[in-house]
Design a protein around this motif. Sequence first.
Motif, PDB file in Angstrom:
ATOM      1  N   LEU A  53      45.387  52.448  47.066  1.00 24.05           N
ATOM      2  CA  LEU A  53      44.960  52.130  45.702  1.00 24.05           C
ATOM      3  C   LEU A  53      43.647  51.639  45.673  1.00 24.05           C
ATOM      4  N   GLY A  54      42.554  51.432  46.691  1.00 22.19           N
ATOM      5  CA  GLY A  54      41.547  50.733  46.775  1.00 22.19           C
ATOM      6  C   GLY A  54      41.549  49.277  46.495  1.00 22.19           C
ATOM      7  N   TRP A  55      42.720  48.563  46.689  1.00 20.11           N
ATOM      8  CA  TRP A  55      42.801  47.177  46.837  1.00 20.11           C
ATOM      9  C   TRP A  55      42.207  46.410  48.051  1.00 20.11           C
ATOM     10  N   HIS A  56      42.039  45.005  47.921  1.00 18.83           N
ATOM     11  CA  HIS A  56      41.222  44.503  49.084  1.00 18.83           C
ATOM     12  C   HIS A  56      42.383  43.613  49.678  1.00 18.83           C
ATOM     13  N   SER A  57      42.698  44.373  51.133  1.00 17.25           N
ATOM     14  CA  SER A  57      43.667  43.674  51.944  1.00 17.25           C
ATOM     15  C   SER A  57      43.245  42.185  52.421  1.00 17.25           C
ATOM     16  N   SER A  58      41.827  41.991  52.681  1.00 21.22           N
ATOM     17  CA  SER A  58      41.402  40.661  52.919  1.00 21.22           C
ATOM     18  C   SER A  58      41.801  39.542  51.969  1.00 21.22           C
ATOM     19  N   ALA A  59      41.884  39.966  50.733  1.00 20.85           N
ATOM     20  CA  ALA A  59      42.277  38.959  49.652  1.00 20.85           C
ATOM     21  C   ALA A  59      43.608  38.680  49.353  1.00 20.85           C
ATOM     22  N   VAL A  60      44.433  39.327  50.181  1.00 20.28           N
ATOM     23  CA  VAL A  60      46.040  39.179  50.454  1.00 20.28           C
ATOM     24  C   VAL A  60      46.524  37.760  50.697  1.00 20.28           C
ATOM     25  N   GLN A  61      45.958  37.470  51.819  1.00 20.39           N
ATOM     26  CA  GLN A  61      46.452  36.221  52.567  1.00 20.39           C
ATOM     27  C   GLN A  61      45.936  34.761  51.696  1.00 20.39           C
ATOM     28  N   PRO A  62      44.710  34.955  51.440  1.00 17.52           N
ATOM     29  CA  PRO A  62      44.024  33.788  50.240  1.00 17.52           C
ATOM     30  C   PRO A  62      45.211  33.587  48.991  1.00 17.52           C
ATOM     31  N   LEU A  63      45.637  34.669  48.594  1.00 17.34           N
ATOM     32  CA  LEU A  63      46.630  34.931  47.491  1.00 17.34           C
ATOM     33  C   LEU A  63      48.049  34.122  48.000  1.00 17.34           C
ATOM     34  N   ALA A 341      55.931  26.337  30.879  1.00 15.74           N
ATOM     35  CA  ALA A 341      55.933  27.730  31.260  1.00 15.74           C
ATOM     36  C   ALA A 341      54.627  28.186  31.344  1.00 15.74           C
ATOM     37  N   LEU A 342      53.612  27.765  30.424  1.00 11.38           N
ATOM     38  CA  LEU A 342      52.155  28.360  30.495  1.00 11.38           C
ATOM     39  C   LEU A 342      51.273  27.320  30.712  1.00 11.38           C
ATOM     40  N   SER A 343      50.315  27.399  31.722  1.00 11.41           N
ATOM     41  CA  SER A 343      49.399  26.287  32.281  1.00 11.41           C
ATOM     42  C   SER A 343      48.246  26.844  32.647  1.00 11.41           C
ATOM     43  N   ASP A 344      47.113  25.920  33.263  1.00 10.90           N
ATOM     44  CA  ASP A 344      45.896  26.525  33.632  1.00 10.90           C
ATOM     45  C   ASP A 344      46.518  27.291  35.160  1.00 10.90           C
ATOM     46  N   PHE A 345      47.650  27.288  35.540  1.00 12.29           N
ATOM     47  CA  PHE A 345      48.042  28.118  36.995  1.00 12.29           C
ATOM     48  C   PHE A 345      48.067  29.393  36.656  1.00 12.29           C
ATOM     49  N   ASP A 346      48.438  29.885  35.505  1.00 15.57           N
ATOM     50  CA  ASP A 346      48.653  31.444  35.204  1.00 15.57           C
ATOM     51  C   ASP A 346      47.209  31.837  35.150  1.00 15.57           C
ATOM     52  N   ASP A 347      46.151  31.261  34.728  1.00 13.16           N
ATOM     53  CA  ASP A 347      44.716  32.006  34.909  1.00 13.16           C
ATOM     54  C   ASP A 347      44.170  31.744  36.234  1.00 13.16           C
ATOM     55  N   SER A 348      44.483  30.653  36.986  1.00 13.87           N
ATOM     56  CA  SER A 348      44.017  30.650  38.359  1.00 13.87           C
ATOM     57  C   SER A 348      44.843  31.715  39.180  1.00 13.87           C
ATOM     58  N   LEU A 349      46.087  31.958  39.076  1.00 14.96           N
ATOM     59  CA  LEU A 349      46.888  32.917  39.734  1.00 14.96           C
ATOM     60  C   LEU A 349      46.200  34.333  39.416  1.00 14.96           C
ATOM     61  N   TRP A 350      45.807  34.513  38.120  1.00 20.89           N
ATOM     62  CA  TRP A 350      45.368  35.588  38.073  1.00 20.89           C
ATOM     63  C   TRP A 350      43.982  35.935  38.529  1.00 20.89           C
ATOM     64  N   GLN A 351      43.051  35.033  38.671  1.00 24.28           N
ATOM     65  CA  GLN A 351      42.149  35.213  39.483  1.00 24.28           C
ATOM     66  C   GLN A 351      42.050  35.465  40.931  1.00 24.28           C
ATOM     67  N   LYS A 352      43.454  34.978  41.635  1.00 27.69           N
ATOM     68  CA  LYS A 352      43.687  35.434  42.923  1.00 27.69           C
ATOM     69  C   LYS A 352      44.046  36.750  42.969  1.00 27.69           C
ATOM     70  N   ILE A 353      44.820  37.161  41.989  1.00 28.64           N
ATOM     71  CA  ILE A 353      45.306  38.648  41.837  1.00 28.64           C
ATOM     72  C   ILE A 353      44.163  39.682  41.725  1.00 28.64           C
ATOM     73  N   ASN A 354      43.245  39.215  40.688  1.00 28.42           N
ATOM     74  CA  ASN A 354      42.158  40.181  40.547  1.00 28.42           C
ATOM     75  C   ASN A 354      41.304  40.247  41.921  1.00 28.42           C
ATOM     76  N   ALA A 355      41.305  39.276  42.729  1.00 29.30           N
ATOM     77  CA  ALA A 355      40.470  39.563  43.862  1.00 29.30           C
ATOM     78  C   ALA A 355      41.009  40.395  44.717  1.00 29.30           C
ATOM     79  N   VAL A 356      42.451  40.658  44.595  1.00 29.54           N
ATOM     80  CA  VAL A 356      43.209  41.902  45.433  1.00 29.54           C
ATOM     81  C   VAL A 356      43.135  43.145  44.713  1.00 29.54           C
ATOM     82  N   ILE A 357      43.135  43.101  43.397  1.00 30.97           N
ATOM     83  CA  ILE A 357      43.357  44.522  42.701  1.00 30.97           C
ATOM     84  C   ILE A 357      42.104  45.156  42.383  1.00 30.97           C
ATOM     85  N   LYS A 358      40.957  44.290  42.169  1.00 31.47           N
ATOM     86  CA  LYS A 358      39.809  44.834  41.556  1.00 31.47           C
ATOM     87  C   LYS A 358      38.761  45.417  42.574  1.00 31.47           C
ATOM     88  N   PRO A 359      38.320  46.652  42.159  1.00 31.86           N
ATOM     89  CA  PRO A 359      37.259  47.075  43.495  1.00 31.86           C
ATOM     90  C   PRO A 359      36.065  46.178  43.327  1.00 31.86           C
TER      91      PRO A 359
END
Length: 359
Positions: A53-63, A341-359
């Motif tokens: 998928l072109g994702w970044h395996s190096s960002a998985v462990q930090p996630l 149910a919604l907090s700053d955690f959501d945005d921080s988590l998505w920053q970590k997810i983006n590091a994996v999925i974004k080219p």
Amino acid sequence: MKSLICLIFFLFIGCKNSSDITEPVNNPQAPNESIYFPPNNSDTWETKDLNTLGWHSSAVQPLYDYLQLKNTVSFMVLYNGRIVLEKYFGTQTAASPWYWASAGKTLTSTVVGIAQQNNLVNLNEKVSAYVGTGWTSETLAQENLIKVNHLLTMTSGLDDSLGDDVSPSNLKYKADAGTRWAYHNVFEKLQDVVASSSKQTWINYFNANLRDKIGMTGTWIPNGNDNIYWSTARSMSRFGLLFLNNGNWNGTQIINKDFVTAATNTSQNINLAYGYLWWLNGKASYHLPQTQVQIPGTLIPSAPNDMFCALGKNDQKIYVVPSKKLVIIRMGNSADGTNFALSDFDDSLWQKINAVIKP
């Protein structure tokens, strides 16, 4: 000890034995491959190599490190139905059930939609037509203003400051139905609407018309004033996958596409970030539970604008992103020691997810 044993027994009602949980099957295919659905009678599940998928395996462990730090027990990422990431922490496994909390509201709204397409429920009918009058402490005229649609959209007008008890004495008038958005446990009356109109128990109707049709496991467990759904992360993923595919499960339309569209788009003009018990990203403003403040900006800035999500106490999450063909599941204890149910955690988590999925 006896109550603990009973709870453990109930948690596994409707769940497959751990021997039914098999390792995912690696089956990489072309980028334009069709959406995949795991078989209903097995937890064998195809996977997708993130490198294709072109994702970044190096960002998985930090996630994963971040998820563990934030009290996560289960995390899954599906791409077009196939498992790309699946991680369990502590003693949690693919066979372990966990609670959905308010993320399970979306199960209730979906089954209401199924009852509607089965001609059992009319969203524009007053709630009292199904559950009888006197289900609130309002006057009859005030109560009769509350329609099924108002419970789906959190616009009942009932006082949200009185706690989670949904007995008549605790359901008091605050505003006319449809004029005020407020996060309220009264949505659970939708389960009574379905039970009354179908002449079945809520659980039986839910199991036959949703759970079993998409191969989910799990059960509803009473918890004080609530019914809380418990299941594995994979079962939660199945539900997210159903919505990723517009209510169609492997060629069978479980819930009609028009209802899915209505449920995952703005449902009223007060809280733009709310559908039929689903939260919506990418809107101009949003309201949070227990507040009437309109907050400018999108719900989760780092997440895709077309994302819709089910959010529950202690950070239970279903993120569905149609533009990226993603379903993402997070189960666990509260990320930051609060029960929102919604907090700053959501945005921080998505920053970590983006590091994996974004080219």
